[in-house]
Design an enzyme around this catalytic site. Structure first.
Site, mmCIF file in Angstrom:
data_model
loop_
_atom_site.group_PDB
_atom_site.id
_atom_site.type_symbol
_atom_site.label_atom_id
_atom_site.label_comp_id
_atom_site.label_asym_id
_atom_site.label_seq_id
_atom_site.Cartn_x
_atom_site.Cartn_y
_atom_site.Cartn_z
ATOM 1 N N ASN A 62 0.899 -1.396 0.032
ATOM 2 C CA ASN A 62 0.042 -0.015 0.001
ATOM 3 C C ASN A 62 0.878 1.275 -0.234
ATOM 4 O OD1 ASN A 62 0.582 -1.074 2.608
ATOM 5 N ND2 ASN A 62 -1.026 0.326 3.592
ATOM 6 N N GLU A 64 0.491 5.230 0.651
ATOM 7 C CA GLU A 64 -0.370 6.351 1.219
ATOM 8 C C GLU A 64 0.161 7.552 0.738
ATOM 9 O OE1 GLU A 64 -0.749 5.458 5.443
ATOM 10 O OE2 GLU A 64 -1.841 3.556 4.947
ATOM 11 N N CYS A 73 -4.212 0.770 -2.235
ATOM 12 C CA CYS A 73 -4.077 -0.512 -1.588
ATOM 13 C C CYS A 73 -3.075 -1.354 -2.344
ATOM 14 C CB CYS A 73 -5.502 -1.252 -1.661
ATOM 15 S SG CYS A 73 -6.848 -0.403 -0.682
ATOM 16 N N GLU A 75 -3.121 -4.538 -2.996
ATOM 17 C CA GLU A 75 -3.547 -5.522 -3.849
ATOM 18 C C GLU A 75 -3.663 -4.700 -5.329
ATOM 19 O OE1 GLU A 75 -4.946 -4.577 -0.951
ATOM 20 O OE2 GLU A 75 -5.657 -6.415 -0.189
ATOM 21 N N CYS A 112 -10.118 -5.223 0.653
ATOM 22 C CA CYS A 112 -11.159 -4.194 0.929
ATOM 23 C C CYS A 112 -12.329 -4.512 -0.409
ATOM 24 C CB CYS A 112 -10.763 -3.092 1.046
ATOM 25 S SG CYS A 112 -9.997 -2.007 -0.684
ATOM 26 N N CYS A 115 -10.735 -3.136 -3.729
ATOM 27 C CA CYS A 115 -10.032 -4.254 -4.238
ATOM 28 C C CYS A 115 -10.594 -5.217 -4.878
ATOM 29 C CB CYS A 115 -8.962 -4.665 -3.177
ATOM 30 S SG CYS A 115 -7.537 -3.195 -2.896
HETATM 31 N N1 THU Z 1 -4.962 -1.284 2.672
HETATM 32 C C1 THU Z 1 -4.705 -2.182 1.558
HETATM 33 O O1 THU Z 1 -3.711 -2.049 1.104
HETATM 34 N N2 THU Z 1 -5.438 -3.214 1.050
HETATM 35 C C2 THU Z 1 -6.736 -3.685 1.558
HETATM 36 O O2 THU Z 1 -7.532 -4.369 1.006
HETATM 37 C C3 THU Z 1 -7.305 -2.804 2.962
HETATM 38 C C4 THU Z 1 -6.407 -1.401 2.999
HETATM 39 C C5 THU Z 1 -4.346 -0.381 2.931
HETATM 40 C C6 THU Z 1 -4.897 1.245 2.556
HETATM 41 C C7 THU Z 1 -4.367 2.111 3.397
HETATM 42 O O3 THU Z 1 -2.920 2.331 3.409
HETATM 43 C C8 THU Z 1 -4.126 1.114 4.751
HETATM 44 O O4 THU Z 1 -4.381 -0.341 4.573
HETATM 45 C C9 THU Z 1 -5.382 1.431 6.032
HETATM 46 O O5 THU Z 1 -6.805 1.314 5.255
#
Ligand code: THU
Length: 160
Positions: A62, A64, A73, A75, A112, A115
């Site tokens: 991920n 940010e 994310c 994925e 999530c 994704c």
């Molecule tokens: N995140 C992911 O990388 N994948 C997911 O399926 C759920 C959330 C990341 C996004 C963000 O950087 C952190 O997790 C918190 O939500």
């Protein structure tokens, strides 16, 4: 009115050691890339490793952003890279791992909703199921034989 029941079958492994060696290797790639995630705001690190049918492994974490919605994310970082670099390749399986820097994450963390929608696009495009394995940092691993188990009633291109 009729009731519509939707069922999904998932497989639960007690730990990473219970997986096939090839899947352990893929999960270890996901663990390695998780540790390099850029997640200064949530402190929640996610790693994704994809095995393609051309033998390549593509990984992502991920990413940010100070403008929170601009982040992405793990994925989607991985599947979009795979789609960009290897547009003809099919995704055989994906391994996902997630963990917070603030606590120990010992339950499986599924992808999530956004994704799942993104993964569904590739599963439908390639016409073959994508195996998805997901875990926390440690503990049980859950396997789904297809994205369909995680996203029933998917919105897809056939309606457009
Ligand atoms: N995140 C992911 O990388 N994948 C997911 O399926 C759920 C959330 C990341 C996004 C963000 O950087 C952190 O997790 C918190 O939500």
């Amino acid at each position: 009115m009729k009731e519509l029941k939707i069922e999904a079958t998932l497989f639960v492994y007690d730990s990473i050691e219970e997986l096939d060696p090839e899947v352990i290797d893929l999960m270890n790639e996901a663990i390695a890339i998780r540790k390099k995630a850029y997640a200064p705001y949530s402190k929640f690190l996610v790693g994704a490793a994809l095995l393609l049918d051309n033998g390549k492994i593509v990984t992502g974490s991920n990413q940010e952003n100070a403008s929170y919605p601009s982040g992405l994310c793990a994925e989607r970082t991985a599947i979009y890279y795979a789609g960009a670099q290897y547009p003809e390749a099919k995704i055989v399986r994906m391994a996902l791992t997630a963990g917070s820097l603030k606590t120990v994450t010992n339950t499986p963390i599924p992808p999530c909703g956004a994704c799942r929608q993104a993964i569904s696009e590739y599963e439908i495009k390639q016409g073959t199921p994508i195996e998805i394995y997901f875990m926390g940092e440690t503990g049980k691993v859950i396997k789904s034989n297809s994205l369909k188990n995680l996203l029933p009633l998917v919105f897809e291109k056939s309606v457009l």
